[in-house]
Design a protein around this motif. Structure first.
Motif, mmCIF file in Angstrom:
data_model
loop_
_atom_site.group_PDB
_atom_site.id
_atom_site.type_symbol
_atom_site.label_atom_id
_atom_site.label_comp_id
_atom_site.label_asym_id
_atom_site.label_seq_id
_atom_site.Cartn_x
_atom_site.Cartn_y
_atom_site.Cartn_z
ATOM 1 N N GLU A 170 -1.683 6.898 -1.283
ATOM 2 C CA GLU A 170 -2.720 7.194 -0.457
ATOM 3 C C GLU A 170 -3.902 6.435 -0.510
ATOM 4 O OE1 GLU A 170 -5.045 11.345 0.950
ATOM 5 O OE2 GLU A 170 -3.303 11.951 -1.080
ATOM 6 N N ALA A 210 1.120 -1.097 -0.476
ATOM 7 C CA ALA A 210 -0.341 -0.193 0.047
ATOM 8 C C ALA A 210 0.550 1.125 0.477
ATOM 9 C CB ALA A 210 -0.970 0.309 1.145
ATOM 10 N N HIS A 264 -4.465 2.999 -2.271
ATOM 11 C CA HIS A 264 -4.275 2.717 -0.547
ATOM 12 C C HIS A 264 -3.967 2.032 0.096
ATOM 13 C CE1 HIS A 264 -2.246 0.439 -5.617
ATOM 14 N NE2 HIS A 264 -3.398 0.274 -5.330
ATOM 15 N N ARG A 265 -3.199 3.347 0.365
ATOM 16 C CA ARG A 265 -3.418 3.279 2.467
ATOM 17 C C ARG A 265 -4.516 3.058 2.691
ATOM 18 N NH1 ARG A 265 1.450 6.091 0.347
ATOM 19 N NH2 ARG A 265 0.551 7.958 0.902
ATOM 20 N N ASN A 266 -5.264 4.588 1.590
ATOM 21 C CA ASN A 266 -6.779 4.498 2.964
ATOM 22 C C ASN A 266 -7.526 3.130 3.010
ATOM 23 O OD1 ASN A 266 -6.063 6.726 3.562
ATOM 24 N ND2 ASN A 266 -7.000 8.522 1.614
ATOM 25 N N PHE A 282 2.444 -0.974 4.477
ATOM 26 C CA PHE A 282 2.054 0.104 4.084
ATOM 27 C C PHE A 282 3.708 1.033 4.008
ATOM 28 C CE2 PHE A 282 -1.906 -1.223 5.796
ATOM 29 C CZ PHE A 282 -3.086 -0.986 5.049
ATOM 30 N N HIS A 304 5.003 4.947 2.858
ATOM 31 C CA HIS A 304 5.335 6.233 2.484
ATOM 32 C C HIS A 304 5.452 6.764 0.611
ATOM 33 C CE1 HIS A 304 4.960 7.926 6.162
ATOM 34 N NE2 HIS A 304 6.053 6.832 6.763
ATOM 35 N N GLY A 307 -6.521 -0.030 2.819
ATOM 36 C CA GLY A 307 -5.852 -0.907 3.453
ATOM 37 C C GLY A 307 -6.710 -2.466 2.985
ATOM 38 N N MET A 357 2.680 7.777 11.673
ATOM 39 C CA MET A 357 1.452 6.768 11.526
ATOM 40 C C MET A 357 0.324 6.227 12.412
ATOM 41 S SD MET A 357 3.208 4.020 9.356
ATOM 42 C CE MET A 357 4.010 4.116 6.736
#
Length: 151
Positions: free
Chosen positions: A44, A41, A46-48, A63, A65, A50, A74
């Protein structure tokens, strides 16, 4: 009434659809000498998202950056996540600095307690079962002395 319906419809349509988990890149990382396949991820979006709405977790999720050298705090929650997870926060020197259990559907926020370079989510109990602890190294390559350890 019509105005409320239009407002609701526009909000519903603006909500982004979840990406299929297969759209997250699959990579191999190493926990000390042990290879592990994880979904990455790194954007942004992908990270949001999860692990939201995943009924099964065949791989972990790492995850990172946008800029791999970036180091910031984080924070994670489990809203819309169906299964309990463990999360390991990874310090800039690529060693696990903390491991936390996260409960499915919880809106409690789990913080990294300081700047980290990555976070690794795995099914609940994975880290304890594999004897992965604070201080374990996470990297893109195995430790240099892995061959000597296996002999």
């Amino acid at each position: 009434f019509v105005g409320l319906m239009l407002l609701w419809l526009s909000a519903w349509q603006a909500e982004p659809r979840l990406l299929a988990i297969e759209q997250f890149p699959l990579k191999v990382i190493y926990l000390n000498c042990t290879p592990l396949q994880v979904r990455i991820a790194a954007t942004e979006r992908h990270r949001n998202q999860g692990m939201m709405q995943q009924a099964a977790i065949p791989h972990g999720m790492l995850f990172i950056h946008d800029n791999p050298s970036q180091v910031t705090p984080m924070a994670f929650w489990m809203k819309n996540t169906l299964l309990d997870l463990d999360i390991a926060f990874v310090a800039p020197e690529h060693r696990i600095k903390a491991i936390h259990r996260m409960q499915a559907h919880s809106t409690d926020i789990v913080h990294s307690d300081g700047p980290v370079s990555m976070a690794l989510e795995m099914p609940a109990g994975y880290f304890a079962q594999q004897k992965i602890t604070v201080g374990t190294r996470i990297g893109w390559q195995p430790l240099s002395d892995c061959n000597q350890r296996q002999q």
